[in-house]
Enzyme design. Structure first.
Site, short mmCIF file in Angstrom:
data_model
loop_
_atom_site.label_atom_id
_atom_site.label_comp_id
_atom_site.label_asym_id
_atom_site.label_seq_id
_atom_site.Cartn_x
_atom_site.Cartn_y
_atom_site.Cartn_z
N HIS A 271 38.91 61.11 64.61
CA HIS A 271 40.11 60.99 63.76
C HIS A 271 40.75 62.35 63.49
O HIS A 271 40.59 62.94 62.42
CB HIS A 271 39.76 60.32 62.42
N ASP A 273 43.72 64.44 62.46
CA ASP A 273 45.05 64.38 61.86
C ASP A 273 46.00 65.21 62.72
O ASP A 273 45.77 66.40 62.95
CB ASP A 273 45.02 64.92 60.43
N ASP A 383 43.37 55.63 58.22
CA ASP A 383 43.56 56.59 57.13
C ASP A 383 45.01 56.73 56.70
O ASP A 383 45.49 57.83 56.46
CB ASP A 383 43.02 57.97 57.57
N HIS A 594 50.81 60.11 59.43
CA HIS A 594 50.59 59.74 58.04
C HIS A 594 50.32 60.89 57.07
O HIS A 594 49.97 60.63 55.91
CB HIS A 594 49.47 58.69 57.94
#
Length: 998
Positions: A271, A273, A383, A594
């Site tokens: 994951h 970002d 997330d 996000h």
């Protein structure tokens, strides 16, 4: 005779034995006399030299590896420091390996308190490194697992050091703004021999200690068995019997835990970002560090399966690291390195438009299909900050039926009641939703996490398998060797759920077989936290919506060009324009990540994000201008305001005291005669609130902020108010200007009514300089209703305006798009806006959030000048009957004027006859065939029938999905140059057509 010291006593004191086991493998205390000191028994010196890559963030992108190693490297020693923040430093390491180490594992150990990567001297990125005070996550690189004699070297490796940590560059708290002048000290660079048996014993005792720690408190005999085994292992090791200790561990872990044990679907992930506490350019390197690290692990752990979301990151790997990309493709072909999610990035789940959602999938899936030969079967969004009620329909439109997230576990008030459920959207579409019960996507594969996952499962007895997502995340990294060693020991160990390496497809296939046992959830997945992200960094929201609409217009005009010139005639323009639009869409989709679109990233992110949006908008305008030239032959050449549609009264402070539709005496801001609300009601109250969340500054607006409001345009406020003056008054426009100065900010607003407008517009400019405040436009109406209606992707959502339950109370700040509405059955008022997403509806009051001023992780967030507009639209009938959807589109889409020959009459290229459906998208097909895609949705929440009237030479019409794959034929009639297509819709349904033109 056996040594009596090896045998454990019958009775053990937990208060001493458990700490004893921990201390024997701890890297802090007692390391001189425990296993840690034996792990690296020998080392050999490394010759170090250094070169500083010039420039700051992103400068590395301009250099090739060959150019870098050709630079002059200066000899250095340990203890030197390197910086400043976001710069890059390269180190050359030259060393030899003694023949005496033959048969041993040899490692490079590195310590720079930062992220780094190991490179071979031939330019192969070998593995990422991450060391320092955020945890020694990956300190070693395995040079060889079995050194051979006669190969002493010398060997050369390179280390690329980034002056940032795994989670950014803050000197203080995690989300504090990053320091601009960080320097990190090189504390370790050595080549060591590893005692592989000691490493195994360390992991054995670690897992046994964790089992004992978790189970003995429950008086579980299996915990005592683990405790006694580990204690006896320590005694054996102290007695010099390492092999005996190893056998004890092997015997313990060989005992299974039964066929009915819950199964953890262990899925390695990282994951990353795409931007958060670091910029995009650093994410590109995080991808390479993470991917290369996983490839190295796969060579040693054949059971290891790793998944990576976000096609953008895969594309970065291909673009910047082609050699690594080739190795990744080999593992993809083995089914061990897999894409998940199907989207371009892990976008925000609330703010992007419906078309943006579809383009996320379209771009992402197309990339995976083209480059990997894979189509993702699930939507993977672990997330983001809440999930629109229209997501199930959007997923169905893309032929997806599986959804995974874990973020709902963050809700502050209510615990979500399920981890497995059927999720139903506003159109009735359903998908299978799974929340990993461990409430995390970065598990370390500890016993505590495994036990907690099973214990926390809300669906016990109904689900036999749960996702267990392990690996360092957010800043990337992914699984480590230690995690995979623990995974092997917990695969089938009594006292823990079974842990089985699975692909996402295997996980969901099992869950689908049990879906008939699961509950159903209808509507949005509202995260009771992070609701400030609907407002933070207002420029991101404004530019996102503008880009979405500009691209929509460009695609419509490009489609019309095909109709006018024909597929062959438009071929060159079509190919060039579609390439331009594809690049533009990718920029917009990237910025919808996000932590970028929600405004929760560090300050360095946003200038680049603004540039990307502006480039996308300019690209759309370029395509628009090129298509216009192809389509059209051009020539050379206390105030009261009303317009026959509505009537509004404005008081001396810029507030609306009366708002009526012409011919109806009901006043939005005044109760009926004889009915008193106990207070005066006003529209356009500009209210300033304190905005100090518990921790997540850029993310959260807490419920208690509503207790702190100060109305800036109230006569008792004490602020400097510029009373309204008429600045324009003619048959086409009446404009009244007022303003207020407060704190470190100024607010100026033109209240406008045009001749043919059914709404009162508020064109607003703010110079914003506040500290942890939130500004809202509050409209206190006389309407009586228990629900408010909010625009969402391709539909609308009703939410209660009361606070009957804790679920209702938690929705004090919610997300909506272009409009929100309060209505009684036969009349009401809608608030339209051009760039805002945060709303509050309580009782008869509707508020639009305008600006915030958080100070972390960006202490300059939203400081400066802003322009935006909103409007009050009083109407008769329901929002659907009054045409609120159409008015909101008009408000957000300025009229485009084009100079054309005077003999052209009225033209409707693509018309909708009937009510209830919106023709949202007209675009050329992505395959560049010259075919055209139309996308429509039902907007009223009713069954609707419409007829499409096309001034195009249509030869075929087919139904298609969001991936633009053609399906069944759709009947059509062509007559006198007009093609008619009859279509039916169920409430909020989404349909797409694929048209073939002559």
């Amino acid at each position: 005779m056996s040594d009596p010291g090896v045998q454990a006593s019958i009775h053990k004191n937990l208060k001493t034995t458990l700490p004893r086991l921990y201390n024997y493998i701890a890297s802090t205390r007692f390391r001189e006399v425990n296993l840690v000191d034996r792990l690296y028994p020998e080392s050999t010196p490394v010759e170090l030299s250094h070169w500083a890559l010039p420039g700051g963030s992103g400068a590395w992108e301009e250099w090739t590896f060959a150019e870098i190693i050709a630079q002059t490297f200066t000899p250095i020693s340990l203890g030197s420091s390197y910086g400043p923040t976001w710069t890059t430093h390269w180190f050359r390491l030259v060393f030899s390996i003694p023949d005496e180490w033959a048969g041993s594992e040899v490692r490079l150990r590195w310590g720079s308190n930062s992220e780094a990567a190991v490179w071979s001297d031939s330019g192969v990125i070998l593995q990422g490194l991450s060391t320092g005070d955020q945890g020694a996550l990956r300190t070693d690189y395995i040079i060889t697992t079995n050194h051979q004699t006669g190969q002493p070297g010398p060997y050369t490796l390179y280390v690329e050091m980034a002056v940032n940590k795994l989670l950014g560059a803050s000197e203080g708290d995690l989300i504090d703004p990053p320091s601009t002048d960080l320097y990190y000290t090189l504390s370790r660079a050595e080549v060591v021999r590893v005692d592989s048996l000691v490493y195994k014993l360390t992991r054995d005792i670690e897992v046994l200690h964790q089992l004992a720690e978790q189970l003995v408190d429950q008086a579980d005999q299996r915990g005592y068995q683990a405790l006694y085994t580990a204690n006896q292992m320590v005694n054996s090791i102290i007695a010099g019997q390492d092999s005996v200790a190893s056998t004890l561990a092997d015997e313990y872990f060989s005992k299974g835990n039964g066929s009915r044990a819950h199964t953890l679907a262990a899925i390695g992930n990282c994951h990353i970002d795409s931007a958060w506490l670091w910029p995009y350019t650093e994410t590109k390197r995080k991808v390479a560090r993470s991917f290369s690290s996983q490839l190295a692990l796969m060579d040693r752990y054949p059971e290891h399966i790793f998944v990576a979301s976000q096609a953008q990151q895969w594309q970065w790997c291909k673009q910047y690291y082609p050699e690594l990309w080739t190795r990744v493709l080999a593992k993809v072909a083995e089914g061990r390195f897999l894409p998940v999610g199907g989207t371009w990035v892990e976008m925000d789940g609330n703010i992007p438009s419906g078309e943006s959602f579809i383009r996320q999938f379209l771009m992402g899936q197309t990339f995976y299909q083209r480059e990997l030969g894979i189509t993702c079967k699930e939507f993977w969004l672990p997330d983001t900050f809440g999930y629109s009620a229209q997501i199930p329909a959007l997923m169905n439109h893309m032929d997806l039926k599986r959804f995974l997230t874990q973020k709902m576990s963050w809700s502050l008030v209510n615990k979500f009641p399920n981890h497995n459920f059927t999720w139903e959207g506003i159109d009735g579409s359903t998908v299978l939703a799974h929340f990993p019960p461990g409430d995390s996507y970065h598990m370390n594969f500890t016993v505590e996490e495994a036990v907690r996952t099973e214990k926390n499962l809300q669906d016990k007895g109904r689900a036999s398998t749960s996702a267990f997502l392990f690996g360092y995340g957010d800043g990337g990294g992914g699984p480590t060797q230690d995690m995979l060693e623990r995974a092997r020991r917990l695969a089938d160990t009594d006292g823990c759920p079974k842990a089985t390496m699975m692909t996402p497809d295997q996980l969901f296939t099992q869950l689908e077989s049990e879906q008939h046992n699961f509950c159903r959830w209808v509507g949005e997945l509202y995260l009771e936290l992070h609701n400030g992200t609907y407002t933070t960094h207002a420029a991101m929201k404004r530019l996102c919506r503008r880009a979405e609409l500009e691209l929509r217009d460009a695609e419509l005009l490009l489609s019309q060009t095909i109709a006018v010139l024909g597929v062959a005639g438009a071929s060159t323009l079509l190919q060039e324009s579609q390439a331009t639009l594809e690049s533009a869409w990718q920029k917009v989709l990237l910025n919808q990540f996000h932590d970028v679109l929600p405004g929760s990233g560090i300050g360095i992110i946003y200038p680049e994000a603004q540039t990307l949006y502006q480039q996308a908008i300019q690209a759309a305008n370029t395509v628009r201008d090129n298509t216009v030239s192809a389509i059209f032959a051009q020539d050379d050449v206390n105030f009261t305001i009303e317009n026959g549609l509505i009537r509004a009264e404005i008081d001396s402070y810029g507030r609306i005291t009366s708002l009526k539709t012409t011919g109806d005496e009901r006043n939005v801001f005044q109760p009926p005669s004889g009915v008193s609300s106990g207070k005066l009601l006003y529209g356009n109250q500009i209210v300033l609130y304190d905005d100090e969340p518990l921790y997540w500054d850029a993310w959260d607006v807490m419920d208690y902020h509503l207790e702190t409001g100060r109305v800036l345009n109230d006569p008792t406020s004490g602020y400097i108010i510029n009373n309204p003056v008429v600045v324009e008054n003619n048959p086409l426009l009446c404009s009244v200007r007022w303003g207020v100065t407060f704190g470190s900010s100024t607010f100026s607003q033109d209240i406008q009514l045009t001749a043919d407008s059914p709404y009162l517009a508020f064109v607003t400019s703010v110079s914003w300089g506040e500290n942890r405040k939130i500004l809202k436009a509050v409209h206190s109406t006389s309407l009586y209703t228990t629900k408010a209606t909010f625009d969402v992707q391709f539909g609308h959502l009703e939410r209660p305006t009361h606070m009957n339950t804790s679920w209702d109370m938690a929705r004090y700040e919610v997300c909506g798009h272009k409009w929100a509405d309060l209505s009684e059955p036969d009349w009401g008022v809608a608030v339209l806006n051009d760039s805002k997403y945060g709303w509050m509806a309580r009782g008869s009051t509707l508020a639009l959030s305008l600006l915030r001023s958080p100070k972390a992780p960006d202490d300059t967030a939203d400081m400066g000048d802003h322009t935006f507009k909103y409007a009050l639209f009083p109407h008769l009938g329901s929002p659907g009957k009054a045409g609120v959807v159409q008015r909101a589109y008009e408000f957000n889409t300025p009229i485009l004027t084009i100079q054309a020959s005077s003999d052209r009459g009225v033209e409707t290229w693509v018309g909708v006859q009937g009510e209830g459906a919106v023709l949202h998208t007209v675009k050329p097909a992505e395959d560049r065939s010259g075919e055209v895609i139309l996308r429509l949705y039902e907007c009223k929440g009713t069954r609707s029938k419409i007829t499409l009237a096309l001034q195009w030479p249509v030869t075929a019409v087919k139904e298609c999905n969001g991936m633009e794959v053609a399906g069944a034929d759709v009947p059509f009639v062509s007559d006198t140059g007009i093609t008619s297509v009859d279509l039916s819709f169920t409430p909020f349904s989404i349909r797409a057509l694929r048209l073939t033109l002559q």
